[in-house]
Design a protein around this motif. Structure first.
Motif, PDB file in Angstrom:
ATOM      1  N   PHE A 204       0.830  -1.198   0.000  1.00  0.00           N
ATOM      2  CA  PHE A 204       0.000   0.000   0.000  1.00  0.00           C
ATOM      3  C   PHE A 204       0.870   1.256   0.000  1.00  0.00           C
ATOM      4  CE2 PHE A 204      -2.293  -3.465   1.847  1.00  0.00           C
ATOM      5  CZ  PHE A 204      -3.574  -3.353   1.350  1.00  0.00           C
TER       6      PHE A 204
ATOM      7  N   ARG B  28      -3.514   3.044   0.017  1.00  0.00           N
ATOM      8  CA  ARG B  28      -4.136   2.542  -1.213  1.00  0.00           C
ATOM      9  C   ARG B  28      -3.293   1.420  -1.817  1.00  0.00           C
ATOM     10  NH1 ARG B  28      -6.187   8.047  -4.385  1.00  0.00           N
ATOM     11  NH2 ARG B  28      -7.569   8.802  -2.699  1.00  0.00           N
ATOM     12  N   PRO B  29      -3.917   0.358  -2.321  1.00  0.00           N
ATOM     13  CA  PRO B  29      -3.144  -0.754  -2.891  1.00  0.00           C
ATOM     14  C   PRO B  29      -2.311  -0.306  -4.073  1.00  0.00           C
ATOM     15  CG  PRO B  29      -5.450  -1.374  -2.551  1.00  0.00           C
ATOM     16  CD  PRO B  29      -5.380   0.104  -2.337  1.00  0.00           C
TER      17      PRO B  29
END
Length: 225
Positions: A138, A142-143
């Motif tokens: 991440f 967020r990935p």
């Protein structure tokens, strides 16, 4: 400050990376650090040492049974099977001292020889990379994922300044030297770069970004000289 409840390694590493980043940002903004050369001719500042001290104390408070391997203050560990925290208080110290933005703290926890937890924070660009084995990687929550070589209209690879002195490199992508081994591989993990090369990394340079890269779908291949 001791933790009231035992933290998970990832929550602890993330919090500590951010705390260390705040400390380093204060040094950078005020330019209140002294720079010198270590015996191997690499740069060290008193900001490196202050960050290392902070990290060592926090880990000893929260994980007293774990070992700690850190670049500046604890560069060796006893040979045992205990989990080991691998720390680079500032990866990219030369950048930090010169006012270039690619520098940050890398914190990894290695279990049975492999990184299982990682948090890396680059304060000047406010990028926090985190990963837990088997749970993905991440960037600021967020990935992130690597990108394939093919089909990239504009592509480059990251490398260190020593690469071309040691290897005959023939890669069709343009090189970029960013000055931080940890950031090089995080750049690959997020799809900013398609490849990363480091000629002479130490384990504290790469332990955290190694896990981030693999959890983002990339592959890490160590090679000898």
């Amino acid at each position: 400050m001791p933790w009231i409840d035992p933290p998970t390694p990832l929550a602890f590493a993330t919090s500590l990376a951010l705390e260390t980043g705040r400390l380093l940002r204060e040094y950078a903004q005020q330019a209140t650090f002294h720079t010198s050369l270590k015996p191997d001719k690499t740069v060290v500042t008193d900001a490196d040492l202050a960050a290392d001290r902070l990290i060592l104390q926090r880990i000893r408070d929260a994980f007293p049974s774990d070992h700690i391997l850190s670049e500046e203050l604890n560069p060796t560990v006893p040979g045992s099977a205990a989990p080991t925290w691998v720390i680079d208080p500032i990866d990219g110290t030369a950048n930090f001292a010169a006012g270039i933005c690619y520098w940050g703290v890398s914190i990894a926890r290695v279990v049975e020889g492999w990184p299982e937890t990682a948090a890396l924070y680059f304060p000047a660009i406010d990028e926090l990379y985190t990963a837990q084995k088997g749970q993905g990687a991440f960037l600021n929550g967020r990935p992130i994922h690597t990108v394939p070589f093919e089909g990239q209209p504009v592509a480059f690879f990251t490398c260190c300044s020593r690469l071309y002195k040691r290897y005959d490199v023939k890669v069709r992508f343009k090189p970029r030297i960013l000055g931080s081994a940890a950031y090089n591989f995080c750049a690959v993990a997020r799809g900013l770069s398609v490849l990363g090369f480091e000629a002479t990394p130490k384990i504290w340079d790469i332990a955290g970004s190694w896990l981030v890269l693999e959890e983002a779908g990339g592959a890490f291949h160590p090679y000898g000289p």
